[in-house]
Enzyme design. Structure first.
Site, PDB file in Angstrom:
ATOM      1  CG  LEU A  64      -6.703  -4.911  13.459  1.00 32.52           C
ATOM      2  CD1 LEU A  64      -6.378  -4.220  14.773  1.00 32.52           C
ATOM      3  CD2 LEU A  64      -7.856  -4.216  12.749  1.00 32.52           C
ATOM      4  CE  LYS A 169       2.005 -14.799   9.307  1.00 31.54           C
ATOM      5  NZ  LYS A 169       1.416 -15.599   8.250  1.00 31.54           N
TER       6      LYS A 169
END
Ligand code: NAD
Length: 297
Positions: A64, A169
């Site tokens: 998302l 990340k």
């Protein structure tokens, strides 16, 4: 494996297609009908809401575009916590560790396990199954979903605590953001000095300045002037902001990240939220008074 997949955009679209091709049974949901159609044609079932997905399968994957949307999909009126079958939630989105810890807590109250699984490697990596897949969560749950994650690329287990894969990340994307910003300034300087930007990329890629901006982003999107790399400007700005927040949480001094963040904020203000992230080069070009395009052959 029976899998629910929510968010079928630039990354989620090709990743869910690969899962179907690898033999997994998919139930999909996206607020855009047109994003679901090609997957339904390949055999996926279309759901009506995240709750409906979570009523049908034990494993729900999401990809998302923002933290608010992620929270709505998890705990909104039609959120997946309202589903009766879901047992584990695998989030491929980049959210940062703060948000990951928060959603893991909410889900825990419903006995749903969260597995953070942000990815790196762009749309091309999603299409080819060559992404770096960073994972954190309980190890037996990671092993359970490993066959699905391996469809996306190479799996790196980062730790058991919620958010650890997200910190990984953000470190990666900060470097990617920095590479793009610094390469744009370096090449703009060279062009002003009379150098050919294509030659500059070739030299840098044979030398020590090489990074993914000079090996991929410039050759594919900036030099030809297509600016269609497939990663939205707003997504990159989100990631840099998340990195700065993460660094603040951990008390890490970040002089470089502040400067990089400021250039990305300017680029988004000038190029628009919906622009491709490679359009940061246009902002640098405007300030430098140059154009970094390949010569027409
Ligand atoms: P995207 O905007 O292309 O796709 C997001 C999808 O979510 C869209 O199809 C949208 O319709 C859908 N969506 C929006 N609201 C929804 C809702 N309430 N319920 C269900 N679906 C909804 O974004 P993307 O580029 O695919 O990125 C997704 C995530 O992956 C982001 O967190 C991004 O940072 C990360 N990421 C992207 C890339 C890339 O190169 N694009 C690479 C690595 C990681």
């Amino acid at each position: 494996m029976e899998i629910g997949f929510i968010g079928l955009g630039s990354m989620g679209g090709p990743m869910s297609r690969r899962l179907i091709e690898a033999g997994h049974k998919l139930t999909v949901f996206d607020t855009r009908k047109e994003a679901m159609e090609p997957l339904v044609k390949l055999g996926a079932e279309a759901a009506r809401s995240p709750a409906d997905v979570a009523d049908r399968v034990e494993t729900v994957i999401t990809s998302l575009p923002s933290l608010d949307i992620g929270m709505k999909v998890v705990s909104g009126d039609e959120g997946l916590i309202r589903g009766n079958r879901v047992r584990r939630y695998v989030d491929l989105s980049t959210t940062g560790s703060r948000a990951a810890i928060k959603t893991a807590e909410i889900l825990k109250q419903r006995n749903i396990v969260q597995i953070d699984s942000p990815v790196s490697g762009g749309v091309a990596g999603a299409e080819k199954g060559t992404l770096a897949v960073m994972v954190s969560g309980p190890s037996e749950e990671i092993e359970h979903v490993r066959p699905a994650l391996e469809v996306f690329g190479k799996v790196f287990v980062c730790g058991e605590r919620p958010g650890m894969a997200q910190s990984m990340k953000l470190a990666n994307n900060f470097l990617s953001a920095t590479g793009m910003a610094a390469s744009s300034e370096a090449i703009a300087m060279g062009v002003k000095a009379g150098l050919d930007p294509s030659l500059m990329c070739d030299v840098i890629n044979a030398g020590s300045g090489m990074n993914t901006a000079t090996t991929q982003k410039f050759p594919r999107s900036v030099l030809p002037g297509t600016f269609d790399y497939g990663f939205g400007m707003a997504l990159m700005v989100k990631d840099v902001r998340l990195f700065l927040a993460e660094a603040e949480d951990f008390g890490i001094p970040v002089e470089v990240a502040k400067a990089v963040g400021s250039l990305w904020e300017t680029a988004m203000a000038e190029q628009g939220e919906r622009s491709d992230f490679t359009e940061l080069a246009k902002t640098v070009e405007k300030r430098a008074g140059v154009q970094m395009r390949a010569k027409k052959k």
